[in-house]
Write a protein that holds these residues in place. Structure first.
Motif, mmCIF file in Angstrom:
data_model
loop_
_atom_site.group_PDB
_atom_site.id
_atom_site.type_symbol
_atom_site.label_atom_id
_atom_site.label_comp_id
_atom_site.label_asym_id
_atom_site.label_seq_id
_atom_site.Cartn_x
_atom_site.Cartn_y
_atom_site.Cartn_z
ATOM 1 N N THR A 1 21.401 27.218 75.495
ATOM 2 C CA THR A 1 21.836 26.119 76.573
ATOM 3 C C THR A 1 22.526 25.434 75.723
ATOM 4 O OG1 THR A 1 19.132 26.481 76.737
ATOM 5 C CG2 THR A 1 20.543 23.814 76.752
ATOM 6 N N ASP A 2 24.003 25.079 76.050
ATOM 7 C CA ASP A 2 24.585 24.190 76.387
ATOM 8 C C ASP A 2 23.827 22.441 75.815
ATOM 9 O OD1 ASP A 2 26.159 26.647 75.468
ATOM 10 O OD2 ASP A 2 27.253 25.977 77.679
ATOM 11 N N VAL A 3 24.444 22.264 75.008
ATOM 12 C CA VAL A 3 23.703 20.177 74.717
ATOM 13 C C VAL A 3 24.547 19.286 75.281
ATOM 14 C CG1 VAL A 3 23.665 18.656 73.371
ATOM 15 C CG2 VAL A 3 22.987 21.286 73.047
ATOM 16 N N ASP A 4 25.893 19.291 75.397
ATOM 17 C CA ASP A 4 26.555 18.479 75.875
ATOM 18 C C ASP A 4 27.963 19.350 76.386
ATOM 19 O OD1 ASP A 4 27.385 15.890 76.737
ATOM 20 O OD2 ASP A 4 28.249 16.006 74.737
ATOM 21 N N PRO A 5 28.218 19.156 77.793
ATOM 22 C CA PRO A 5 26.992 18.605 78.715
ATOM 23 C C PRO A 5 26.097 19.808 79.024
ATOM 24 C CG PRO A 5 29.294 19.701 79.423
ATOM 25 C CD PRO A 5 29.495 19.643 78.268
ATOM 26 N N HIS A 6 25.104 19.685 79.992
ATOM 27 C CA HIS A 6 24.097 20.358 79.352
ATOM 28 C C HIS A 6 23.667 21.198 80.450
ATOM 29 C CE1 HIS A 6 20.021 21.555 80.257
ATOM 30 N NE2 HIS A 6 19.397 21.061 78.913
ATOM 31 N N VAL A 7 24.347 22.239 79.495
ATOM 32 C CA VAL A 7 24.320 23.205 81.059
ATOM 33 C C VAL A 7 23.209 24.987 80.494
ATOM 34 C CG1 VAL A 7 26.204 25.125 82.232
ATOM 35 C CG2 VAL A 7 26.749 22.884 81.237
ATOM 36 N N GLN A 8 22.763 25.757 81.152
ATOM 37 C CA GLN A 8 22.417 27.400 80.828
ATOM 38 C C GLN A 8 22.380 28.261 82.135
ATOM 39 O OE1 GLN A 8 17.915 25.756 81.867
ATOM 40 N NE2 GLN A 8 17.588 25.389 79.968
ATOM 41 N N LYS A 9 22.194 28.552 80.856
ATOM 42 C CA LYS A 9 23.270 30.039 81.659
ATOM 43 C C LYS A 9 22.115 31.458 80.757
ATOM 44 C CE LYS A 9 27.938 28.564 79.699
ATOM 45 N NZ LYS A 9 28.772 28.455 78.992
ATOM 46 N N ALA B 1 16.677 25.870 68.062
ATOM 47 C CA ALA B 1 16.838 25.028 67.921
ATOM 48 C C ALA B 1 18.518 24.595 68.035
ATOM 49 C CB ALA B 1 16.054 23.712 66.527
ATOM 50 N N GLU B 2 18.821 23.135 68.118
ATOM 51 C CA GLU B 2 19.987 22.355 68.552
ATOM 52 C C GLU B 2 21.148 23.298 67.054
ATOM 53 O OE1 GLU B 2 21.057 18.398 69.812
ATOM 54 O OE2 GLU B 2 18.898 19.410 71.534
ATOM 55 N N HIS B 3 22.246 23.126 67.067
ATOM 56 C CA HIS B 3 22.936 23.931 66.184
ATOM 57 C C HIS B 3 24.088 24.188 66.522
ATOM 58 C CE1 HIS B 3 22.243 27.479 67.380
ATOM 59 N NE2 HIS B 3 23.053 28.322 66.684
ATOM 60 N N ARG B 4 25.349 24.095 65.789
ATOM 61 C CA ARG B 4 26.900 24.244 66.280
ATOM 62 C C ARG B 4 27.346 25.004 65.708
ATOM 63 N NH1 ARG B 4 29.970 18.419 66.529
ATOM 64 N NH2 ARG B 4 27.630 18.057 67.479
ATOM 65 N N THR B 5 28.614 25.541 66.197
ATOM 66 C CA THR B 5 29.036 26.807 65.000
ATOM 67 C C THR B 5 30.286 25.322 64.450
ATOM 68 O OG1 THR B 5 30.692 26.692 67.230
ATOM 69 C CG2 THR B 5 29.274 28.419 66.779
ATOM 70 N N LYS B 6 31.211 26.441 63.127
ATOM 71 C CA LYS B 6 32.462 25.179 62.558
ATOM 72 C C LYS B 6 33.106 25.503 63.443
ATOM 73 C CE LYS B 6 29.860 27.323 58.421
ATOM 74 N NZ LYS B 6 29.744 27.864 57.067
ATOM 75 N N SER B 7 34.093 24.632 62.733
ATOM 76 C CA SER B 7 35.549 23.894 63.161
ATOM 77 C C SER B 7 36.871 25.453 63.435
ATOM 78 C CB SER B 7 36.272 23.198 62.790
ATOM 79 O OG SER B 7 37.931 23.338 63.121
ATOM 80 N N GLY B 8 36.804 25.604 64.291
ATOM 81 C CA GLY B 8 37.321 27.141 64.174
ATOM 82 C C GLY B 8 36.736 28.620 64.065
ATOM 83 N N VAL B 9 35.866 28.252 64.562
ATOM 84 C CA VAL B 9 34.843 29.652 65.044
ATOM 85 C C VAL B 9 34.247 29.591 66.507
ATOM 86 C CG1 VAL B 9 32.297 30.598 64.464
ATOM 87 C CG2 VAL B 9 33.929 29.749 62.725
ATOM 88 N N TRP B 10 34.721 30.639 66.603
ATOM 89 C CA TRP B 10 33.999 31.741 68.551
ATOM 90 C C TRP B 10 32.640 32.258 67.465
ATOM 91 C CZ3 TRP B 10 39.041 29.963 67.260
ATOM 92 C CH2 TRP B 10 39.386 29.185 68.665
ATOM 93 N N GLY B 11 31.273 31.872 68.737
ATOM 94 C CA GLY B 11 30.247 32.391 68.882
ATOM 95 C C GLY B 11 29.825 33.568 69.754
ATOM 96 N N LEU B 12 30.026 35.097 69.740
ATOM 97 C CA LEU B 12 29.936 35.579 70.936
ATOM 98 C C LEU B 12 28.461 36.204 70.965
ATOM 99 C CD1 LEU B 12 31.243 37.057 73.314
ATOM 100 C CD2 LEU B 12 31.511 38.491 72.310
#
Length: 89
Positions: A44-52, A22-33
């Motif tokens: 899927t990135d929501v904004d802007p909408h990009v699928q990889k 489901a749509e979720h986000r990483t916290k401020s200062g946190v990168w996810g790999l």
């Protein structure tokens, strides 16, 4: 080389948590790999909408506070590493 401060367990197509699907986000200062060990996964990135399409040779980087979700594309094994600075590819 930057080391992750935390990693998820390895998930497969049946055990990827609903929260990651489901749509979720990483916290401020946190990168996810997002690392795909086997198979393929749609990021899927929501904004802007990009699928990889992610694969063992093509991990997905999620920047701080980036809203996104994942969808398995058949059989897959994946894991997410978390960093406090951008990881090296």
């Amino acid at each position: 080389m930057t080391e992750p401060y935390r990693s998820t367990p390895i998930f497969d197509e049946a055990t990827i948590p609903a929260a990651l699907r489901a749509e979720h986000r990483t916290k401020s200062g946190v990168w996810g790999l997002i690392k795909v060990i086997e198979g393929e996964l749609n990021l899927t990135d929501v904004d802007p909408h990009v699928q990889k399409v992610l694969s063992p040779r093509n991990p997905g980087l999620v920047e701080p506070e980036q809203t996104h979700f994942v969808t398995p594309l058949g059989k897959v094994r994946m894991q997410v590493d978390f960093y406090t600075e951008p990881p090296e590819p």
